[in-house]
Scaffold this active site. Structure first.
Site, short mmCIF file in Angstrom:
data_model
loop_
_atom_site.label_atom_id
_atom_site.label_comp_id
_atom_site.label_asym_id
_atom_site.label_seq_id
_atom_site.Cartn_x
_atom_site.Cartn_y
_atom_site.Cartn_z
N ASP A 158 24.21 41.30 3.88
CA ASP A 158 22.84 40.91 3.58
C ASP A 158 21.94 42.16 3.60
OD1 ASP A 158 20.76 39.19 3.01
OD2 ASP A 158 21.21 37.81 4.65
N ASP A 219 17.61 32.30 -1.79
CA ASP A 219 18.54 31.38 -1.13
C ASP A 219 18.35 29.95 -1.64
OD1 ASP A 219 19.31 33.49 0.45
OD2 ASP A 219 18.57 32.63 2.33
#
Ligand SMILES: *[C@@H]1O[C@H](CO)[C@@H](O)[C@H](O)[C@H]1NC(C)=O
Ligand SMILES: *[C@@H]1O[C@H](CO)[C@@H](O)[C@H](O)[C@H]1NC(C)=O
Length: 421
Positions: A158, A219
């Site tokens: 990430d 997301d």
């Protein structure tokens, strides 16, 4: 608008430049904790659902036991919030000792013993998005070597709490570090999502060389609107995104939310069909212990999975956006096959959409047969000029697997299919 040959050649040309770790020649499939289980670390009051080795072992049991593994769902992937709040004395990442008492190596062994693979999460930056220890530039080699020693098969890296400059150095460096461990570890990069997902900020030529898959948009949440925003962004930017996907290097529109709380069965069938036509990784994020029979059926549709896993690995495109709020997507498949998805953006009632293959970019003199991917119904004898009607429910899809059954002019065979080699 025609899906023309140049697009196809672009897809092929990126192939030779791709990350040469031999992994993920077809879109990866499995399970990922984030969307459904988030950063729930409260094992005292919620032991059944917290991020712990127990959760991943139970999901592994279900993947192995309930028919998932045989269909290709082999990754069991840990997302954020698995770590202890601090690294150990030697600077090594360690799992939270109360939630992962056996350690990650034991969890990897457990998962492997069931014929599955383990994925894990780290974050290039000072902290993970959830506030756990990040991987700074000088910790990249150590962290790659740690996860390799544990026997982990995939890393999602990430990008919270890092600058554009750090990301530009860090993602290629991690790719190199993973390779240097000598262990095959698939690499999922969140880098483009942090840089807006598009050129010039994002260099997809570089990404195909260093990552097996990459997230390039926000997301997914447990919501139909969130799903639509992803589909619309992918369609709006398909000229950039479609050519860069291929065997070993995939666009990742994020997890399947089928089996959770937001989607109706109709909408669930739509997500499965759209992700498949996009040649997307299929990572479920749902509770496999309690999933409904209806959701399981959608996720375990054999013909759907066969299409998703087509060895040519060509991502599909939206070829039509009608005033009637019907959208048509097309994905070329091996053996001159195609997947066609008719998607309704309507909110009123089942819509009767009438078209013919000639209007869907099929230009060849052939007779086709279509198999409806959800009902199994076979429609035979379709010439490109044959008009037909599909009835598409609101929020829903009709999906066809199309293949030629007969050539009308054998001499014209070289021009037979718009996507044939
Ligand atoms: C490392 O990269 C080389 C060359 O690109 C490749 O042949 C090899 O398989 C890679 N090894 C691993 C473990 O990824
Ligand atoms: C993108 O990356 C490739 C491969 O590393 C490189 O050759 C190319 O110059 C880069 N393109 C841009 C616009 O920076």
């Amino acid at each position: 608008m025609r899906l023309a040959t140049p697009i196809f050649f672009l897809a092929l040309s990126s192939f030779s430049l791709a990350l040469e770790n031999g992994l993920m020649r077809i879109p990866p499939m499995g399970w990922l904790s984030w969307e459904r289980f988030r950063c729930n670390v409260d094992c005292k009051t919620d032991p059944h659902n917290c991020i712990s080795e127990k959760l991943f072992m139970e999901m592994a049991d279900h993947l192995a036991r309930d028919g998932w593994r045989e269909l290709g769902y082999v990754y069991v992937n840990i997302d954020d919030c698995w770590m202890a709040k601090e690294r150990d004395k030697t600077g090594q990442l360690i799992p939270d000792p109360e939630r992962f008492p056996g350690g990650i190596k034991a969890l990897a062994d457990y998962v492997h013993s069931r014929g599955l693979k383990l994925g894990i999460y780290a974050d290039l930056g000072t902290h993970t998005c959830g506030g756990y220890p990040g991987t700074t530039l000088d910790q990249i080699e150590q962290d790659a070597s740690t996860i390799a020693q544990w026997g982990v098969d995939m890393l999602k890296l990430d990008g919270c709490y890092s600058s554009k400059a750090v990301q530009a150095l860090g993602y290629p460096r991690m790719s190199k570090a993973l390779n240097a461990t000598g262990h095959p570890i698939a690499f999922s990069c969140s880098w483009p999502a942090y840089q807006g997902g598009l050129p010039p900020s994002v260099n997809y030529t570089l990404l195909t060389k260093i990552c097996n898959l990459w997230r390039n948009y926000g997301d997914i949440q447990d919501s139909w609107d969130s799903l639509l925003s992803i589909v619309d962004w992918y369609s709006a930017n398909q000229d950039v995104l479609q050519p860069v996907a291929g065997p070993g290097h995939w666009n990742d529109p994020d997890m399947l939310i089928i089996g959770n709380f937001a989607l109706s069965d109709e909408e669930s069938r739509s997500q499965m069909a759209l992700w498949t036509v996009l040649a997307a990784p299929l990572f479920m994020s749902t509770d496999l212990r309690t999933i409904s029979e209806a959701s399981r059926k959608i996720l375990q549709n054999k013909l759907m999975i066969k299409i998703n896993q087509d060895p040519l690995g060509i991502q599909g495109r939206r070829i039509l956006k009608e005033k009637s709020h019907i959208e048509v997507f097309l994905r070329p498949l091996s053996h001159s096959g195609s997947a066609v998805v008719f998607f309704s953006r309507r909110t009123d009632m089942p819509y009767r959409y009438t078209t013919c293959l000639a209007l869907l970019n099929f230009t060849q003199n052939a007779v086709y047969e279509a198999q409806d991917v959800y009902t199994g119904q076979i429609i035979s004898g379709l010439k490109t000029s044959t008009f037909f009607t599909v009835i598409i429910n609101p929020y829903g899809v009709v999906m066809w697997y199309l293949y030629p059954t007969m050539y009308i002019e054998q001499s014209d065979r070289t021009k037979f299919h718009p996507f044939a080699l």
